[in-house]
Write an enzyme that holds these catalytic residues in place. Structure first.
Site, PDB file in Angstrom:
ATOM      1  N   GLU A   1       0.887  -1.178   0.000  1.00 20.75           N
ATOM      2  CA  GLU A   1       0.000   0.000   0.000  1.00 20.75           C
ATOM      3  C   GLU A   1       0.911   1.210   0.000  1.00 20.75           C
ATOM      4  OE1 GLU A   1      -3.091  -0.066  -0.397  1.00 20.75           O
ATOM      5  OE2 GLU A   1      -3.908  -1.923   0.430  1.00 20.75           O
TER       6      GLU A   1
ATOM      7  N   CYS B   1      -2.878   8.610   3.124  1.00 23.55           N
ATOM      8  CA  CYS B   1      -2.506   8.036   1.820  1.00 23.55           C
ATOM      9  C   CYS B   1      -3.566   8.356   0.782  1.00 23.55           C
ATOM     10  CB  CYS B   1      -2.302   6.538   1.943  1.00 23.55           C
ATOM     11  SG  CYS B   1      -3.658   5.691   2.729  1.00 23.55           S
TER      12      CYS B   1
HETATM   13  P1  NAD Z   1       8.352   5.428   4.367  1.00 25.21           P
HETATM   14  O1  NAD Z   1       8.343   4.593   3.147  1.00 25.21           O
HETATM   15  O2  NAD Z   1       9.408   6.430   4.545  1.00 25.21           O
HETATM   16  O3  NAD Z   1       8.423   4.492   5.661  1.00 25.21           O
HETATM   17  C1  NAD Z   1       7.482   3.466   5.896  1.00 25.21           C
HETATM   18  C2  NAD Z   1       8.140   2.355   6.697  1.00 25.21           C
HETATM   19  O4  NAD Z   1       9.135   1.715   5.923  1.00 25.21           O
HETATM   20  C3  NAD Z   1       8.819   2.805   7.978  1.00 25.21           C
HETATM   21  O5  NAD Z   1       8.517   1.868   8.982  1.00 25.21           O
HETATM   22  C4  NAD Z   1      10.295   2.765   7.607  1.00 25.21           C
HETATM   23  O6  NAD Z   1      11.156   2.544   8.700  1.00 25.21           O
HETATM   24  C5  NAD Z   1      10.320   1.576   6.680  1.00 25.21           C
HETATM   25  N1  NAD Z   1      11.449   1.534   5.752  1.00 25.21           N
HETATM   26  C6  NAD Z   1      12.176   2.571   5.265  1.00 25.21           C
HETATM   27  N2  NAD Z   1      13.111   2.119   4.397  1.00 25.21           N
HETATM   28  C7  NAD Z   1      12.946   0.780   4.324  1.00 25.21           C
HETATM   29  C8  NAD Z   1      13.573  -0.248   3.573  1.00 25.21           C
HETATM   30  N3  NAD Z   1      14.583   0.007   2.720  1.00 25.21           N
HETATM   31  N4  NAD Z   1      13.123  -1.514   3.720  1.00 25.21           N
HETATM   32  C9  NAD Z   1      12.104  -1.792   4.540  1.00 25.21           C
HETATM   33  N5  NAD Z   1      11.472  -0.867   5.290  1.00 25.21           N
HETATM   34  C10 NAD Z   1      11.889   0.406   5.177  1.00 25.21           C
HETATM   35  O7  NAD Z   1       6.884   6.064   4.424  1.00 25.21           O
HETATM   36  P2  NAD Z   1       6.314   7.132   5.491  1.00 25.21           P
HETATM   37  O8  NAD Z   1       6.959   8.444   5.208  1.00 25.21           O
HETATM   38  O9  NAD Z   1       6.371   6.563   6.855  1.00 25.21           O
HETATM   39  O10 NAD Z   1       4.773   7.189   5.078  1.00 25.21           O
HETATM   40  C11 NAD Z   1       4.263   8.118   4.187  1.00 25.21           C
HETATM   41  C12 NAD Z   1       3.992   7.459   2.850  1.00 25.21           C
HETATM   42  O11 NAD Z   1       3.176   6.304   3.038  1.00 25.21           O
HETATM   43  C13 NAD Z   1       3.216   8.341   1.893  1.00 25.21           C
HETATM   44  O12 NAD Z   1       3.742   8.216   0.603  1.00 25.21           O
HETATM   45  C14 NAD Z   1       1.806   7.760   1.932  1.00 25.21           C
HETATM   46  O13 NAD Z   1       1.045   8.010   0.789  1.00 25.21           O
HETATM   47  C15 NAD Z   1       2.084   6.314   2.124  1.00 25.21           C
HETATM   48  N6  NAD Z   1       0.936   5.622   2.725  1.00 25.21           N
HETATM   49  C16 NAD Z   1       0.224   4.748   1.959  1.00 25.21           C
HETATM   50  C17 NAD Z   1      -0.904   4.123   2.489  1.00 25.21           C
HETATM   51  C18 NAD Z   1      -1.725   3.173   1.672  1.00 25.21           C
HETATM   52  O14 NAD Z   1      -2.577   2.499   2.232  1.00 25.21           O
HETATM   53  N7  NAD Z   1      -1.510   3.071   0.381  1.00 25.21           N
HETATM   54  C19 NAD Z   1      -1.284   4.386   3.806  1.00 25.21           C
HETATM   55  C20 NAD Z   1      -0.516   5.291   4.557  1.00 25.21           C
HETATM   56  C21 NAD Z   1       0.597   5.887   4.010  1.00 25.21           C
END
Ligand code: NAD
Length: 476
Positions: A250, A284
């Site tokens: 997601e 999101c």
């Molecule tokens: P992010 O991708 O920076 O981080 C999300 C998670 O991934 C964190 O727990 C982080 O520690 C982890 N992470 C970071 N690098 C990683 C890697 N290389 N491997 C594995 N895990 C890793 O996202 P964010 O800034 O926390 O969230 C905001 C984003 O999430 C926005 O783009 C938003 O649209 C999206 N989002 C999508 C949904 C959906 O349902 N589609 C819901 C909420 C948020």
């Protein structure tokens, strides 16, 4: 009445103490005030490996439990969340920044128990696929194994439940890795839910991207449920490939909303506002770019501004507020930079756009930007904050083309007083969901997922359950 078997906490401080977040570790600050909330663990890859080992060991017996037993556990977990709703909401508000009231912290905790209960209510019967006298084929879904749940910081508790509830329901064990920005809320939630689960079935590891990456490539993890940015999603696809992990992704979105020329602007202003500004825009599937026809452009912009200017923003624990700060400085900078780029390109700031430099916390004012070029960065990049660009259009074809022009496609919406017209436009939009006359209303019974770079796989409902199972056909 039976006595609850789960602990209840009188305050957020008691809850923090119970999860050992009162002292030592990485300091977590309230984004609205800068005050300390608590301390997060700084787990290592060795801690992660131990958590996966625990989950693998627990899988042996948990995978043999019945759906009925697991549903009872989810229902008990929902009761435990409800019994601790207020301390959980207060902790969430302090750590994430979102207000207690409005569609925010209390709402989010309520959604956690609602999703746990709904996930327990879905029927998933063995399916007879062919029965023609010669062939008899059945399709069932077995537990997959250990599921890694990696989440973001915007709806940290609710999204954790979206990931873990179907995983548990299907007989998997789970290792949760929350965002490094909101680890305490998730740790407390996992602690509360664990009171309803056998030991080792649900474990929690705190850490940043290094821990997330280690979980994604771990050879003893069978599936990753990931919610976060599109860029990280791609890294997870790569990291998980050597072990053939199943993935539900997601990812980010940049949802378009198209207003048709038959609406009553005043009647839709509130819906448009909350579609865009829910969780102060950090959602999101929020409405992130709005397309309005020339013929009613000014009326829609004015009605939206009229509604938006009166919605109170401020510290989360103040019961009056329903909008809060950005959760972190990096996100604040993204929003501020995009609005500056829009201004520099000559767009018209109708509301907001000038943050109060004296104000403590990462507050960015509710901002509406009109007469903006459709290719401006504020339109084509995900702002993930309280700044909505409003683009003019003259024909529906043009609006649909602009709405479909990006590589992401999570949600979208069409606003009209004529359902038939709205449906005709909705069918043309590239997105996982298109809402009519609302934006972002998720429902545990209705599948939710993205198109294009917004991810793949769906959550919620029976389809969501199937994503957490290994399909097994027996045919003969
Ligand atoms: P992010 O991708 O920076 O981080 C999300 C998670 O991934 C964190 O727990 C982080 O520690 C982890 N992470 C970071 N690098 C990683 C890697 N290389 N491997 C594995 N895990 C890793 O996202 P964010 O800034 O926390 O969230 C905001 C984003 O999430 C926005 O783009 C938003 O649209 C999206 N989002 C999508 C949904 C959906 O349902 N589609 C819901 C909420 C948020």
């Amino acid at each position: 009445m039976s006595t609850p078997t789960f602990p209840t906490y009188a305050s957020f401080a008691e809850l923090l103490q119970a999860v050992d977040a009162g002292e030592g570790g990485r300091e977590i600050l309230n984004p609205a005030t800068g005050q300390r909330v608590g301390f997060a663990d700084t787990d290592t890859v060795a801690d992660l490996n131990a958590a996966v080992e625990t989950a693998r060991a627990a899988f042996e017996s948990f995978s043999t439990t019945t759906h009925e037993q697991r549903c009872a556990m989810l229902m008990a977990a929902a009761d435990a969340v409800d019994a601790n709703a207020e301390p959980l909401a207060e902790l969430l508000s302090r750590e994430q920044g979102k207000p207690l009231n409005g569609p925010n912290a209390r709402f989010e905790v309520g959604a956690c128990s609602a999703w746990l209960r709904a996930t327990a209510s879905f029927e998933l019967e063995p399916e007879v696929v062919v029965d023609d006298g010669q062939t008899y084929s059945t399709l069932t879904y077995r537990p997959l194994g250990v599921v890694g749940a990696i989440g973001p910081w915007n709806w940290p508790m609710m999204i954790t439940v979206w990931q873990i509830a179907p995983a548990l329901r299907m007989g998997n064990t789970v290792v949760v890795k929350p965002s490094e920005y909101t680890p305490l809320s998730v740790k407390a939630l996992v602690h509360v839910i664990n009171s309803a689960l056998p030991e080792g079935v649900l474990t929690y590891v705190s850490g940043d991207r290094e821990i997330g990456a280690a979980l994604s490539e771990h050879e003893d993890v069978d599936k990753i449920m990931f919610t976060g940015s599109t860029a990280t999603g791609q890294k997870i696809i790569e990291a998980s490939a050597p072990t053939y992990k199943r993935l539900t992704l997601e990812l980010g979105g940049n949802d378009a909303g198209i207003v048709l020329d038959d609406v009553d602007p005043a009647a839709i202003a509130e819906g448009l506002f909350w579609g865009a500004f829910i969780n102060t825009g950090q959602t999101c599937a929020a409405l992130k770019r709005l397309y309005v026809p020339d013929s009613i452009y000014d009326e829609v912009v004015d009605a939206l501004a009229e509604f938006a200017k009166n919605v109170p923003m401020g510290e989360g624990l103040d019961e009056n507020n329903v909008l809060g700060p950005l959760q972190n400085k990096a996100q604040y900078d993204i929003v501020a930079d995009l609005v500056e780029k829009a201004k520099a390109a000559g767009a018209r700031v109708v509301l907001g756009g000038e943050p109060d430099q004296e104000q403590k916390g990462f507050f960015y004012p509710t901002t509406l930007v009109a007469d903006i070029d459709p290719d401006n960065a504020l339109v084509v990049e995900e702002q993930f904050g309280p700044a909505l660009p409003i683009v003019r259009y003259s024909t529906i074809d043009e609006a649909v083309e602009m709405a479909n022009s990006l590589d992401v496609g999570l949600g979208s919406s069409v606003w009209s007083s004529n359902r038939e017209r709205a449906l005709q436009v909705a069918e043309r939009l590239k997105a996982g969901t298109t809402w009519i006359n609302n934006h972002g209303a998720v429902d545990p019974r209705i599948p939710f997922g993205g198109a294009g770079h917004s991810g793949y796989g769906v959550e919620f409902g029976v389809d969501g359950l199937k994503g957490l199972g290994q399909p097994h056909v027996i045919s003969g």
